[in-house]
Motif scaffolding. Sequence first.
Motif, short mmCIF file in Angstrom:
data_model
loop_
_atom_site.label_atom_id
_atom_site.label_comp_id
_atom_site.label_asym_id
_atom_site.label_seq_id
_atom_site.Cartn_x
_atom_site.Cartn_y
_atom_site.Cartn_z
N ILE A 8 -32.81 31.35 9.35
CA ILE A 8 -31.86 30.76 9.60
C ILE A 8 -31.33 30.28 10.97
O ILE A 8 -31.32 31.31 11.73
CB ILE A 8 -30.30 31.13 9.12
CG1 ILE A 8 -30.84 31.61 7.46
CG2 ILE A 8 -29.12 30.18 8.97
CD1 ILE A 8 -29.67 32.52 6.93
N ALA A 60 -23.53 29.97 9.21
CA ALA A 60 -24.81 29.64 9.00
C ALA A 60 -25.42 30.31 7.63
O ALA A 60 -26.22 29.77 6.78
CB ALA A 60 -25.87 29.74 10.07
N GLU A 77 -23.79 29.21 4.55
CA GLU A 77 -24.17 27.80 4.18
C GLU A 77 -25.48 28.01 3.49
O GLU A 77 -25.79 27.30 2.20
CB GLU A 77 -24.40 26.84 5.24
CG GLU A 77 -23.28 26.30 5.99
CD GLU A 77 -23.34 25.71 7.34
OE1 GLU A 77 -22.51 25.25 7.70
OE2 GLU A 77 -24.62 25.97 7.89
N ILE A 78 -26.53 28.61 3.78
CA ILE A 78 -27.90 28.68 3.14
C ILE A 78 -27.79 29.63 1.92
O ILE A 78 -28.37 29.19 0.80
CB ILE A 78 -28.89 29.28 4.11
CG1 ILE A 78 -30.21 29.11 3.74
CG2 ILE A 78 -28.56 31.13 4.37
CD1 ILE A 78 -30.58 27.58 3.82
N ILE A 110 -26.19 27.05 -0.47
CA ILE A 110 -27.37 25.88 -0.83
C ILE A 110 -28.25 26.60 -1.94
O ILE A 110 -28.64 25.75 -2.83
CB ILE A 110 -27.83 25.68 0.34
CG1 ILE A 110 -26.98 24.64 1.21
CG2 ILE A 110 -29.04 24.49 0.05
CD1 ILE A 110 -27.36 24.36 2.46
N SER A 158 -24.99 15.89 6.39
CA SER A 158 -25.69 17.13 5.76
C SER A 158 -24.95 17.87 4.64
O SER A 158 -24.11 17.87 4.54
CB SER A 158 -26.29 17.88 7.05
OG SER A 158 -25.23 18.75 7.34
N GLU A 176 -25.11 20.97 4.55
CA GLU A 176 -24.31 21.98 5.33
C GLU A 176 -22.73 21.49 5.52
O GLU A 176 -21.95 22.32 5.20
CB GLU A 176 -24.95 22.51 6.39
CG GLU A 176 -26.33 23.31 6.37
CD GLU A 176 -27.61 22.05 6.17
OE1 GLU A 176 -28.76 22.75 5.93
OE2 GLU A 176 -27.39 20.96 6.33
N ILE A 227 -20.88 21.40 2.11
CA ILE A 227 -20.78 22.95 1.72
C ILE A 227 -19.45 23.47 2.87
O ILE A 227 -18.69 23.98 2.15
CB ILE A 227 -21.85 23.89 2.03
CG1 ILE A 227 -23.06 23.33 1.11
CG2 ILE A 227 -21.47 25.24 1.58
CD1 ILE A 227 -22.48 23.69 -0.34
N ASP A 228 -19.47 23.03 3.84
CA ASP A 228 -18.40 23.71 4.66
C ASP A 228 -16.95 22.90 4.32
O ASP A 228 -16.00 23.78 4.32
CB ASP A 228 -18.72 23.07 6.27
CG ASP A 228 -19.94 23.86 6.64
OD1 ASP A 228 -20.08 24.96 6.50
OD2 ASP A 228 -20.44 23.34 7.87
#
Length: 260
Positions: A46, A71, A74-75, A78, A233, A235, A238-239
């Motif tokens: 990441i 970070a 997010e991953i 996802i 994005s 990400e 998601i944020d």
Amino acid sequence: MSNYITTLKPREIIQHIIECEKWSKNILSINDQQPNIEQTLKDLGISTTSFDINHNIIDTSSATNMNSRIALIEIQIINMIKVKPITFSILRRYLEQTWINQRYLINGKNESWLDVLNPSLRELCHQFTFLSKNKAPNFILAIDSLTPKIEGLIRDFIKYKGGITTKINSNDTSEEILLEGLINSEPPTQSPLAITDCFTNFELEFIKYILTNKGKNIRNKIAHSFFYSNNYSLEIAIDLLICLLIYVRKREFNSFSEWK
């Protein structure tokens, strides 16, 4: 993780996202002793590097832990929605049980924040479905629509809790308090129940990092059209979803009168 995700019920998917503060802390073992978070994330593959609109690396030394933790969150999310996408019907049913579904009169018509958010959330969830189909999503409409509405939610939340969202200038003109001031609960936004009393420190720092110049500054970049297509994005989508869920989680008002 995929085996765990497949066992989740629809509402539990939303709850898992809401509990990101807890499980991200567990993964990174953030307690009294601070580990090398950046190295932990690098080991997970990441990246924690942030860039401004001119592609310069941002010095985030004062916010390294939050940047790295986001970070990781997010991953993880996802990976989750690739296995089990969040559908609009699931998200809507959850939000219908929160304060943003309470209705109030505006110009003689019953309105709720959920009415305003539904088109943005429908588009967001529609793009999520492409992930499980190995197709490229496009979050431009969802992000452009959702970002200013989250700021609106913050302003209304403060007003409904008895706070102030405008200030009087020296020339007796009024103006809206900047988003940074609202989140920091700076005077004159303080109310009997200050915004800092309604959220955990992590929740407030997360929202600041995503929306303001303390981090990604998404609100300003969207408002001034600093984003190009490649900036919209997954990400960031998601944020914004996490910011929304933070603000609606367990925030209930006791009576309709509090919404007047």
